[in-house]
Design a protein around this motif. Structure first.
Motif, PDB file in Angstrom:
ATOM      1  N   PHE A   1      21.208  44.824  56.491  1.00  0.00           N
ATOM      2  CA  PHE A   1      22.402  45.912  56.529  1.00  0.00           C
ATOM      3  C   PHE A   1      23.634  45.472  55.676  1.00  0.00           C
ATOM      4  CE2 PHE A   1      26.257  47.244  58.890  1.00  0.00           C
ATOM      5  CZ  PHE A   1      26.127  48.245  59.027  1.00  0.00           C
ATOM      6  N   ASP A   2      23.670  46.282  54.903  1.00  0.00           N
ATOM      7  CA  ASP A   2      24.553  46.039  53.608  1.00  0.00           C
ATOM      8  C   ASP A   2      26.206  46.353  54.315  1.00  0.00           C
ATOM      9  OD1 ASP A   2      26.131  45.688  51.605  1.00  0.00           O
ATOM     10  OD2 ASP A   2      25.451  47.361  50.307  1.00  0.00           O
ATOM     11  N   ARG A   3      27.257  45.486  54.029  1.00  0.00           N
ATOM     12  CA  ARG A   3      28.427  45.741  54.844  1.00  0.00           C
ATOM     13  C   ARG A   3      29.287  46.881  53.958  1.00  0.00           C
ATOM     14  NH1 ARG A   3      32.496  41.253  53.548  1.00  0.00           N
ATOM     15  NH2 ARG A   3      32.705  41.530  51.131  1.00  0.00           N
ATOM     16  N   ASP A   4      28.893  47.151  52.626  1.00  0.00           N
ATOM     17  CA  ASP A   4      29.379  48.172  52.105  1.00  0.00           C
ATOM     18  C   ASP A   4      28.856  49.536  52.022  1.00  0.00           C
ATOM     19  OD1 ASP A   4      31.215  46.265  50.834  1.00  0.00           O
ATOM     20  OD2 ASP A   4      29.738  45.644  49.347  1.00  0.00           O
ATOM     21  N   THR A   5      27.928  49.690  53.118  1.00  0.00           N
ATOM     22  CA  THR A   5      27.286  50.852  53.278  1.00  0.00           C
ATOM     23  C   THR A   5      28.128  51.984  53.941  1.00  0.00           C
ATOM     24  OG1 THR A   5      25.124  49.891  53.705  1.00  0.00           O
ATOM     25  CG2 THR A   5      25.212  52.292  54.392  1.00  0.00           C
ATOM     26  N   LEU A   6      28.236  53.149  53.553  1.00  0.00           N
ATOM     27  CA  LEU A   6      28.997  54.087  54.014  1.00  0.00           C
ATOM     28  C   LEU A   6      28.538  54.733  55.313  1.00  0.00           C
ATOM     29  CD1 LEU A   6      29.549  56.675  50.799  1.00  0.00           C
ATOM     30  CD2 LEU A   6      31.101  54.908  51.748  1.00  0.00           C
ATOM     31  N   CYS A   7      29.564  54.999  56.251  1.00  0.00           N
ATOM     32  CA  CYS A   7      28.858  55.270  57.966  1.00  0.00           C
ATOM     33  C   CYS A   7      28.103  56.554  57.701  1.00  0.00           C
ATOM     34  CB  CYS A   7      30.217  55.708  58.495  1.00  0.00           C
ATOM     35  SG  CYS A   7      31.099  54.031  59.028  1.00  0.00           S
ATOM     36  N   SER A   8      28.398  57.514  56.720  1.00  0.00           N
ATOM     37  CA  SER A   8      27.623  58.904  56.962  1.00  0.00           C
ATOM     38  C   SER A   8      26.158  58.672  56.169  1.00  0.00           C
ATOM     39  CB  SER A   8      28.127  59.663  55.632  1.00  0.00           C
ATOM     40  OG  SER A   8      28.139  59.149  54.199  1.00  0.00           O
ATOM     41  N   ARG A   9      25.828  57.372  55.779  1.00  0.00           N
ATOM     42  CA  ARG A   9      24.418  56.865  55.251  1.00  0.00           C
ATOM     43  C   ARG A   9      23.610  56.204  56.261  1.00  0.00           C
ATOM     44  NH1 ARG A   9      23.576  57.480  49.502  1.00  0.00           N
ATOM     45  NH2 ARG A   9      25.245  58.763  48.843  1.00  0.00           N
ATOM     46  N   ILE A  10      24.241  55.872  57.229  1.00  0.00           N
ATOM     47  CA  ILE A  10      23.789  54.940  58.374  1.00  0.00           C
ATOM     48  C   ILE A  10      22.918  55.846  59.262  1.00  0.00           C
ATOM     49  CG2 ILE A  10      23.942  53.337  60.574  1.00  0.00           C
ATOM     50  CD1 ILE A  10      26.673  52.433  59.153  1.00  0.00           C
ATOM     51  N   ASP A  11      21.647  55.661  59.599  1.00  0.00           N
ATOM     52  CA  ASP A  11      20.855  56.435  60.293  1.00  0.00           C
ATOM     53  C   ASP A  11      20.619  56.036  61.689  1.00  0.00           C
ATOM     54  OD1 ASP A  11      18.980  54.095  60.244  1.00  0.00           O
ATOM     55  OD2 ASP A  11      17.424  54.953  59.598  1.00  0.00           O
ATOM     56  N   THR A  12      20.317  56.774  62.710  1.00  0.00           N
ATOM     57  CA  THR A  12      19.918  56.483  64.042  1.00  0.00           C
ATOM     58  C   THR A  12      19.335  55.105  64.456  1.00  0.00           C
ATOM     59  OG1 THR A  12      20.206  58.863  64.452  1.00  0.00           O
ATOM     60  CG2 THR A  12      19.513  57.234  66.286  1.00  0.00           C
ATOM     61  N   ARG A  13      18.173  55.002  63.616  1.00  0.00           N
ATOM     62  CA  ARG A  13      17.569  53.726  63.962  1.00  0.00           C
ATOM     63  C   ARG A  13      18.455  52.258  63.735  1.00  0.00           C
ATOM     64  NH1 ARG A  13      14.159  50.436  60.362  1.00  0.00           N
ATOM     65  NH2 ARG A  13      12.922  49.263  61.942  1.00  0.00           N
ATOM     66  N   THR A  14      19.287  52.420  62.461  1.00  0.00           N
ATOM     67  CA  THR A  14      20.178  51.416  62.292  1.00  0.00           C
ATOM     68  C   THR A  14      21.321  51.328  63.216  1.00  0.00           C
ATOM     69  OG1 THR A  14      19.617  51.651  59.914  1.00  0.00           O
ATOM     70  CG2 THR A  14      21.727  50.289  60.203  1.00  0.00           C
ATOM     71  N   VAL A  15      21.510  52.376  63.647  1.00  0.00           N
ATOM     72  CA  VAL A  15      22.880  52.318  64.752  1.00  0.00           C
ATOM     73  C   VAL A  15      22.374  51.534  65.977  1.00  0.00           C
ATOM     74  CG1 VAL A  15      24.482  53.453  66.272  1.00  0.00           C
ATOM     75  CG2 VAL A  15      24.186  54.028  63.934  1.00  0.00           C
ATOM     76  N   GLN A  16      21.151  51.948  66.412  1.00  0.00           N
ATOM     77  CA  GLN A  16      20.603  51.278  67.651  1.00  0.00           C
ATOM     78  C   GLN A  16      20.049  49.804  67.339  1.00  0.00           C
ATOM     79  OE1 GLN A  16      16.972  53.781  67.755  1.00  0.00           O
ATOM     80  NE2 GLN A  16      18.045  55.301  69.181  1.00  0.00           N
ATOM     81  N   GLN A  17      20.055  49.383  66.247  1.00  0.00           N
ATOM     82  CA  GLN A  17      19.478  47.905  65.820  1.00  0.00           C
ATOM     83  C   GLN A  17      20.921  47.428  66.057  1.00  0.00           C
ATOM     84  OE1 GLN A  17      17.654  48.112  62.117  1.00  0.00           O
ATOM     85  NE2 GLN A  17      15.438  47.957  63.087  1.00  0.00           N
ATOM     86  N   LEU A  18      21.963  48.004  65.484  1.00  0.00           N
ATOM     87  CA  LEU A  18      23.395  46.985  65.379  1.00  0.00           C
ATOM     88  C   LEU A  18      23.887  47.008  66.965  1.00  0.00           C
ATOM     89  CD1 LEU A  18      25.486  45.984  63.716  1.00  0.00           C
ATOM     90  CD2 LEU A  18      26.467  48.329  63.299  1.00  0.00           C
ATOM     91  N   THR A  19      23.695  48.176  67.749  1.00  0.00           N
ATOM     92  CA  THR A  19      24.023  48.112  69.042  1.00  0.00           C
ATOM     93  C   THR A  19      23.377  47.007  69.631  1.00  0.00           C
ATOM     94  OG1 THR A  19      24.761  50.459  68.958  1.00  0.00           O
ATOM     95  CG2 THR A  19      24.378  49.362  71.016  1.00  0.00           C
ATOM     96  N   ALA A  20      21.769  46.979  69.755  1.00  0.00           N
ATOM     97  CA  ALA A  20      21.293  45.700  70.356  1.00  0.00           C
ATOM     98  C   ALA A  20      21.864  44.723  69.791  1.00  0.00           C
ATOM     99  CB  ALA A  20      19.834  45.989  69.954  1.00  0.00           C
ATOM    100  N   MET A  21      21.753  44.280  68.687  1.00  0.00           N
ATOM    101  CA  MET A  21      22.351  42.883  68.024  1.00  0.00           C
ATOM    102  C   MET A  21      23.754  42.672  68.715  1.00  0.00           C
ATOM    103  SD  MET A  21      21.100  42.654  64.229  1.00  0.00           S
ATOM    104  CE  MET A  21      22.634  43.261  63.473  1.00  0.00           C
ATOM    105  N   LEU A  22      24.651  43.502  68.715  1.00  0.00           N
ATOM    106  CA  LEU A  22      25.891  43.357  69.383  1.00  0.00           C
ATOM    107  C   LEU A  22      25.916  43.075  70.975  1.00  0.00           C
ATOM    108  CD1 LEU A  22      28.175  45.801  67.486  1.00  0.00           C
ATOM    109  CD2 LEU A  22      28.401  43.290  67.248  1.00  0.00           C
TER     110      LEU A  22
END
Length: 102
Positions: free
Chosen positions: A1-22
């Protein structure tokens, strides 16, 4: 996960992974419960005795907890019979110093 990634380029799978990690981390402190002002079992019992004059009253106050970042304390009382008791069941609900979110 690159911290400079734009929100519009984050897919559903990445959001789910980030939520699980948090959700799996314990680095966030629980919310402070000092903002709450519970009545306490003594005052709860005293108020019920004064208003309803029951034959029996039982009270309970929980330890502070939190849900979705919102601190809370549960206080409950049950009263039976007495001079001002009515037939059937009457339920009273009170909220004290916490915004109701529903």
């Amino acid at each position: 996960f690159d911290r400079d990634t734009l929100c519009s380029r984050i897919d559903t799978r990445t959001v789910q992974q980030l939520t699980a990690m948090l959700n799996d981390t314990n680095v966030f402190a629980p919310p402070d419960s000092r903002c709450l002002s519970p009545a306490g079992e003594y005052n709860l019992r005293l108020g019920i005795m004064k208003q309803f004059q029951p034959d029996l009253v039982a009270t309970y106050t929980s330890k502070p907890g939190s849900y979705n970042g919102h601190p809370f304390v549960v206080e409950a009382a049950v009263a039976f019979g007495g001079a001002k008791g009515k037939p059937g069941l009457t339920i009273y609900r009170f909220a004290n110093r916490i915004p109701l979110l529903f």
